[in-house]
Design an enzyme around this catalytic site. Structure first.
Site, short mmCIF file in Angstrom:
data_model
loop_
_atom_site.label_atom_id
_atom_site.label_comp_id
_atom_site.label_asym_id
_atom_site.label_seq_id
_atom_site.Cartn_x
_atom_site.Cartn_y
_atom_site.Cartn_z
N CYS A 1 -6.48 9.28 7.53
CA CYS A 1 -7.43 8.68 6.59
C CYS A 1 -8.80 8.55 7.25
CB CYS A 1 -6.92 7.30 6.15
SG CYS A 1 -8.04 6.52 4.97
N CYS B 1 -10.38 1.15 8.88
CA CYS B 1 -9.75 -0.17 8.79
C CYS B 1 -8.99 -0.47 10.09
CB CYS B 1 -8.79 -0.21 7.60
SG CYS B 1 -9.51 0.46 6.08
N CYS C 1 -5.14 -0.54 10.43
CA CYS C 1 -4.32 0.47 9.76
C CYS C 1 -3.84 1.60 10.66
CB CYS C 1 -5.08 1.07 8.58
SG CYS C 1 -3.99 2.12 7.59
N CYS D 1 5.84 1.57 -5.94
CA CYS D 1 4.43 1.60 -5.53
C CYS D 1 4.16 2.79 -4.63
CB CYS D 1 4.07 0.34 -4.76
SG CYS D 1 4.53 -1.17 -5.60
N CYS E 1 3.07 1.59 -9.67
CA CYS E 1 1.86 1.09 -9.04
C CYS E 1 1.31 2.18 -8.14
CB CYS E 1 2.18 -0.15 -8.20
SG CYS E 1 0.79 -0.72 -7.20
N CYS F 1 -3.79 -5.44 -8.78
CA CYS F 1 -3.05 -6.00 -7.64
C CYS F 1 -4.05 -6.06 -6.50
CB CYS F 1 -1.88 -5.09 -7.27
SG CYS F 1 -1.05 -5.57 -5.73
N ARG G 1 2.85 -12.02 -3.81
CA ARG G 1 3.83 -11.16 -3.13
C ARG G 1 3.82 -11.34 -1.61
NH1 ARG G 1 2.29 -6.63 -5.01
NH2 ARG G 1 3.47 -7.09 -6.89
N1 SAM Z 1 -5.76 3.70 1.36
C1 SAM Z 1 -5.55 2.78 0.32
C2 SAM Z 1 -6.36 1.52 0.47
O1 SAM Z 1 -6.84 1.21 1.56
O2 SAM Z 1 -6.55 0.84 -0.53
C3 SAM Z 1 -4.11 2.41 0.08
C4 SAM Z 1 -3.15 2.17 1.22
S1 SAM Z 1 -3.53 0.82 2.31
C5 SAM Z 1 -2.39 1.12 3.61
C6 SAM Z 1 -2.97 -0.61 1.45
C7 SAM Z 1 -3.11 -1.96 2.13
O3 SAM Z 1 -2.10 -2.12 3.11
C8 SAM Z 1 -4.38 -2.28 2.87
O4 SAM Z 1 -5.42 -2.67 2.02
C9 SAM Z 1 -3.96 -3.43 3.77
O5 SAM Z 1 -4.19 -4.66 3.12
C10 SAM Z 1 -2.46 -3.19 3.95
N2 SAM Z 1 -2.16 -2.87 5.34
C11 SAM Z 1 -2.40 -1.69 5.97
N3 SAM Z 1 -2.00 -1.71 7.26
C12 SAM Z 1 -1.50 -2.96 7.47
C13 SAM Z 1 -0.95 -3.61 8.62
N4 SAM Z 1 -0.86 -3.00 9.78
N5 SAM Z 1 -0.51 -4.88 8.47
C14 SAM Z 1 -0.61 -5.51 7.27
N6 SAM Z 1 -1.14 -4.94 6.17
C15 SAM Z 1 -1.59 -3.69 6.25
FE1 SF4 Z 2 -7.19 4.44 4.94
FE2 SF4 Z 2 -5.51 2.69 5.95
FE3 SF4 Z 2 -7.97 1.91 5.31
FE4 SF4 Z 2 -6.19 2.56 3.34
S1 SF4 Z 2 -6.05 0.86 4.76
S2 SF4 Z 2 -8.34 3.18 3.51
S3 SF4 Z 2 -5.03 4.18 4.40
S4 SF4 Z 2 -7.42 3.41 6.91
#
Ligand code: SAM
Ligand code: SF4
Ligand code: DTB
Length: 332
Positions: free
Chosen positions: A49, A53, A56, A93, A125, A185, A257
């Protein structure tokens, strides 16, 4: 009713016993306190990606144990959905590690998948990054019920976590989702180094959305090796429960949730979360890329507590109605 930050602080700081009592009052006035919505997550496009973040494991900016996978085929995803349904989930989802949704072959394939999964009688979802209103409309027409896009944290702390897109971008996506008539959500993550004040500000942002998000996922950070947050201290379970209770009080008709981080929580802490008004969880041995409790353990927990799966039709009635005054429903 909009709460000021001061009011939200006062709720959060109530004696624990009073806080839980208030959350329960609100919960049973508006919803079934014994119903737990069961969702299953599937990563349909994993890793690489472009966003940064810091939490992530799927960000291309960090070297993590995640193996990248291109968009899955329709049939493979439908197979996973069938497993999720057989496993007891009512909502499926699908997550894609995209910065944003792009028109084209891949989105068309997702629309086909959405149509097939919704035809199986599952709520659908999607969480695929930023999207425009016309794209949200196409998802809805294909049978998608809800779109997940998290605010993650407070406006002030946000830039410590993500710099490749803004808080306003996130709010705009939520607006596009709402305008298209999809359910919203939206939630966040605790344990990224933010203060209690940041957590309360996140809840205020969510509760200021009008209408409230139908679902509010509260994640505890899963610290993944290679990400900048790999060494974060786990969030205290009582602080976590307090945030759940405060979310419940601020957003009486929303589903709250219990999301990522449950593998680090014992059964008692999860039970406290249910007492505090949490009424959904992710079922299945994997979240998107990280582990989740065993399904059999989750059913044992629900069984031990005498809780039952929440019927999606009933959940929709909670979102709409002022109270649980629904034919045949007695909160006890
Ligand atoms: N890329 C899309 C986005 O960012 O909206 C969808 C997938 S993203 C993985 C969905 C959510 O998962 C993120 O907004 C974050 O809140 C949560 N998330 C991701 N990595 C995480 C982690 N290591 N621990 C807890 N929550 C996490
Ligand atoms: Fe990409 Fe992860 Fe950020 Fe979603 S949370 S935008 S998958 S880096
Ligand atoms: C949400 O708030 N939590 C889920 C879902 N929405 C998409 C995702 C949690 C992901 C945890 C890290 C992983 O498994 O990759």
């Amino acid at each position: 009713m909009h709460h000021t930050l001061e009011e939200i602080r006062e709720i959060y700081q109530l004696p624990f016993t009073t806080l839980i009592h208030r959350a329960q009052e609100v919960h049973r006035k508006h919803q079934d306190p014994a119903g737990i919505q069961l969702c299953t997550l599937q990563s349909i496009k994993t890793g690489k990606c472009p966003e940064n973040c810091k939490y992530c494991p799927q960000s291309a900016h960090y070297d993590t144990p995640v193996d990248a996978e291109p968009l899955m085929d329709v049939e493979d995803i439908v197979g996973k959905a069938a497993e999720a349904k057989a496993g007891g989930a009512s909502r499926f989802c699908m997550g894609a590690a995209w910065r944003d949704v792009r028109d084209g072959e891949q989105f068309d394939s997702v629309l086909t998948t959405v149509r097939e999964v919704s035809d199986m009688g599952l709520e659908v979802c999607c969480t695929m990054g930023m999207l425009r209103e016309d794209q949200a409309l196409r998802l809805k027409e294909a049978g998608c019920t809800v779109y997940n896009h998290n605010l993650d944290t407070s406006r002030e702390f946000y830039h410590e976590i993500i710099t490749t897109r803004t808080y306003e971008d996130r709010l705009q996506t939520l607006k596009n989702v709402r305008n298209a008539g999809l359910e919203v959500c939206a939630g966040g993550i605790l344990g990224m180094g933010e203060t209690t004040e940041d957590r309360l500000k996140l809840l205020k942002e969510l509760a200021d959305l009008d209408p409230h998000p139908e679902s509010v996922p509260i994640n505890a950070l899963v610290p993944v090796p290679g990400t900048p947050l790999e060494n974060q201290e786990p969030v205290s379970s009582f602080d976590f429960v307090r945030i759940v209770a405060t979310a419940r009080i601020l957003m009486p008709r929303s589903i709250v949730r219990l999301s990522a981080g449950r593998t680090e929580m014992n059964a008692e802490t999860q039970a406290l979360c249910f007492l505090a008004g949490a009424n959904s969880l992710f079922l299945g041995e994997k979240l998107l890329t990280t582990p989740n409790p065993e399904t059999s353990d989750d059913f044992r927990l629900l069984n031990d507590l005498g809780l039952h799966p929440l019927d999606p039709e009933q959940a929709r009635a909670f979102h709409r109605n002022a109270g649980p005054a629904i034919a045949g429903f007695d909160p006890g």
